[in-house]
Motif scaffolding. Sequence first.
Motif, PDB file in Angstrom:
ATOM      1  N   ARG A  37      45.699  71.979  79.091  1.00  0.00           N
ATOM      2  CA  ARG A  37      45.431  71.897  80.524  1.00  0.00           C
ATOM      3  C   ARG A  37      45.176  73.286  81.121  1.00  0.00           C
ATOM      4  NH1 ARG A  37      46.537  67.200  83.117  1.00  0.00           N
ATOM      5  NH2 ARG A  37      47.641  65.601  81.911  1.00  0.00           N
TER       6      ARG A  37
ATOM      7  N   SER B  93      38.051  68.038  87.629  1.00  0.00           N
ATOM      8  CA  SER B  93      38.593  67.159  86.579  1.00  0.00           C
ATOM      9  C   SER B  93      37.583  66.821  85.499  1.00  0.00           C
ATOM     10  CB  SER B  93      39.156  65.846  87.176  1.00  0.00           C
ATOM     11  OG  SER B  93      40.090  66.113  88.181  1.00  0.00           O
TER      12      SER B  93
ATOM     13  N   ASP C 139      49.893  62.898  79.330  1.00  0.00           N
ATOM     14  CA  ASP C 139      49.895  63.935  78.299  1.00  0.00           C
ATOM     15  C   ASP C 139      49.873  63.379  76.881  1.00  0.00           C
ATOM     16  OD1 ASP C 139      49.819  66.087  79.968  1.00  0.00           O
ATOM     17  OD2 ASP C 139      51.848  66.809  79.551  1.00  0.00           O
TER      18      ASP C 139
ATOM     19  N   PHE D  22      43.573  63.137  86.779  1.00  0.00           N
ATOM     20  CA  PHE D  22      44.271  64.255  87.400  1.00  0.00           C
ATOM     21  C   PHE D  22      43.470  64.703  88.623  1.00  0.00           C
ATOM     22  CE2 PHE D  22      44.558  68.916  87.857  1.00  0.00           C
ATOM     23  CZ  PHE D  22      45.895  69.007  88.220  1.00  0.00           C
ATOM     24  N   LYS D  23      44.105  64.698  89.776  1.00  0.00           N
ATOM     25  CA  LYS D  23      43.426  65.047  91.017  1.00  0.00           C
ATOM     26  C   LYS D  23      43.472  66.567  91.238  1.00  0.00           C
ATOM     27  CE  LYS D  23      42.024  61.139  92.938  1.00  0.00           C
ATOM     28  NZ  LYS D  23      42.525  60.743  94.256  1.00  0.00           N
ATOM     29  N   ASP D  24      42.383  67.222  90.888  1.00  0.00           N
ATOM     30  CA  ASP D  24      42.244  68.644  91.178  1.00  0.00           C
ATOM     31  C   ASP D  24      41.647  68.796  92.574  1.00  0.00           C
ATOM     32  OD1 ASP D  24      42.348  71.381  90.777  1.00  0.00           O
ATOM     33  OD2 ASP D  24      41.469  71.270  88.766  1.00  0.00           O
TER      34      ASP D  24
ATOM     35  N   THR E 107      43.075  64.015  82.695  1.00  0.00           N
ATOM     36  CA  THR E 107      43.831  62.876  83.203  1.00  0.00           C
ATOM     37  C   THR E 107      45.253  63.288  83.564  1.00  0.00           C
ATOM     38  OG1 THR E 107      44.659  62.108  81.056  1.00  0.00           O
ATOM     39  CG2 THR E 107      42.448  61.363  81.738  1.00  0.00           C
ATOM     40  N   ASP E 108      46.012  62.344  84.086  1.00  0.00           N
ATOM     41  CA  ASP E 108      47.364  62.645  84.544  1.00  0.00           C
ATOM     42  C   ASP E 108      48.419  62.160  83.556  1.00  0.00           C
ATOM     43  OD1 ASP E 108      48.564  64.092  86.584  1.00  0.00           O
ATOM     44  OD2 ASP E 108      49.252  62.293  87.629  1.00  0.00           O
TER      45      ASP E 108
ATOM     46  N   ASP F 171      40.504  55.838  91.027  1.00  0.00           N
ATOM     47  CA  ASP F 171      41.350  56.972  90.655  1.00  0.00           C
ATOM     48  C   ASP F 171      41.855  56.879  89.221  1.00  0.00           C
ATOM     49  OD1 ASP F 171      41.101  58.283  93.126  1.00  0.00           O
ATOM     50  OD2 ASP F 171      42.728  57.091  93.997  1.00  0.00           O
TER      51      ASP F 171
ATOM     52  N   LYS G 221      54.106  60.929  80.901  1.00  0.00           N
ATOM     53  CA  LYS G 221      53.671  61.571  82.139  1.00  0.00           C
ATOM     54  C   LYS G 221      53.379  63.052  81.921  1.00  0.00           C
ATOM     55  CE  LYS G 221      56.101  58.379  85.203  1.00  0.00           C
ATOM     56  NZ  LYS G 221      57.128  58.237  86.275  1.00  0.00           N
ATOM     57  N   ARG G 222      52.571  63.589  82.780  1.00  0.00           N
ATOM     58  CA  ARG G 222      52.206  65.013  82.699  1.00  0.00           C
ATOM     59  C   ARG G 222      53.455  65.886  82.758  1.00  0.00           C
ATOM     60  NH1 ARG G 222      50.771  68.046  87.241  1.00  0.00           N
ATOM     61  NH2 ARG G 222      50.272  66.120  88.334  1.00  0.00           N
TER      62      ARG G 222
END
Length: 637
Positions: A579, A592, A295, A208-210, A292-293, A235, A476-477
């Motif tokens: 999250r 992250s 769930d 997950f790109k914070d 992560t991206d 990534d 997916k998230r």
Amino acid sequence: MGLLTQGSPMSWDKTQQHAEHVHKHGILQFLHIYRAVGERRKDLLQWGDEVEYMVVAFDHENKRARLSLTGEEIAHTLQDEVERVDSNHPTLWKPEYGRYMVEGIPGQPYGETMSEFNTVQENMRKRRQEAASVLKQNEALCTITSFPRLGCPGFTVPECVPTPVETGASKSLFFPDEAISKHPRFGTLTRNIRHRRGEKVVINIPIFKDRNTPSPFIETFPNDDGEAAKAALPDHVYMDAMGFGMGNCCLQVTFQACSISEARYLYDQLATMCPILMALSAAAPFYRGYVTDVDCRWGVISASVDDRTREEKGLEPLKNNRYRINKSRYDSIDAYLSESGEKYNDIDLAVDKEIYEQLVKEGIDHLLAQHIAHLFIRDPLVLFEEKIHLDDANESDHFENIQSTNWQSMRFKPPPPNSDIGWRVEFRPMDVQLTDFENSAYVVFVVLLTRAILSYKLDFLIPLSKVDENIKVAQKRDAVRQGMFYFRKDIYKCGNVTVGGCGPAKNVPETDAEEYILMSIDTIINGKKGTFPGLLPILNSYLESMEVDVDTRCSILKFLKLIKKRASGELMTAARWMREFVTNHPAYKNDSVITEEVNYSLIWKCNQIAEEQAECPELLGACFNKVNCNETKTDAF
């Protein structure tokens, strides 16, 4: 986890030498079972759940939460007590893959009466209480799907250091072999999967790109022999061991059908529901100390046991292997089993042609023969020296050797030899939830759905390729709110049921309208006028037709309200709640990374919620333990 045979496990090379023997006698064992009970009818509609737990040790002074390698010992202690005290004890216990894990199930299957639904949560509470009674000080039994810092330095008690050497089971840079259960099945599975594929398993999950996450996110691995650097993707969070998947926890439900044909019908119908329940139960957003991206655990566990060679994956020409295999051993199903499902079997299916022809010659119909012949393209992974030569008429270990290592979203389960157990199906896609209330709600929802499917002859079938697409979306998230899923529009085979003013389409030729469309989880579960009636209104209609006592009705109502509000987004999934907890934690740096302190705070909060010592209205609602049974049907659904 499957067949827990005791004995002396063989190396992969020796196991491979006996593969043909296992295949031959596994099929003979299946045929003996089929001949004995294939025509059996009128078995009871029974069912049961499986809940997996992690044992967590808290260090409050240093703000650390770690996994205690006492789970196997706890499982044996609890089961020994059960067998010593009472053969009709309400709980049963088994060890699981991780030494920090325990699996608890009801002591007896639940039956046909509606009042059984009123006992599910109490039985789960009983399991949690029994296990808690044998825990050490500052230990807790947690129903968390993925431990956020699994694979980080010092994540176990006692602390163990990974040994990435060939002589071990996993050769992992992160997951120590000491964290694997001592039962010979688990370490042997780990080693033999690695040896069969010719390299370590490769798991890459998008990070997950914070706002402070490095971009590109690239890891380095100090003890790497070059394998990790080659396998890890930019990534992505890289993992290299079976324990990252099989070391997660899940919630499963098994149903006994009245006959083999009913079991096949349920298998197909529930297969289409797997992605929907996967998204609804999403509870696994963290891996190896990172946000992560995704769930759900599904993709992680699928990759963690993927024993396919490069040839089988289509990366090299077939030379030493026989088949191109599209999926891991742990994945969604590849073929429907009922006659009504046959036209929707649109996935290329690898089968052992010799086994298929043998089964057909012995009177097995095409669809069932195809299913078994597809399972048997896989090699046996664990074989015990004491279990090679068996009585095929009275034992089924060789059949179960293959069957129990095909970990698909649904499992079709023939009866054991010489037992009064019937034909069963197992529903396998759900992440475990934090509380007994939530786990009970998901179990009751799925069981009620099977009742409605059988009573109303519901038809959820769509092409299996679309189910596979749904599986990808489900992971997916925030898929429960953002995802769109293919689902059948007209689910009434007989066209004789109307719910909520939205019954089956009338006078619309099948060729003039798509059988399935993209729907949101909210529409599928709660319905949308003019589009789809919704599964909960259908279940409510079913309940209205049954004699249900007030207490049971009240219990069911509170469970279904949770499902309703999770589907609508009014209540969070566990993944979404976790999250938000992490990203709002004062020690989180928006990078992250889940530090020891953040992990401790999260797991402690999860434990407090599970023990009903802390409220969590955004996850459970304001009063999840009590529902006003005078609410109207409209209010409830």
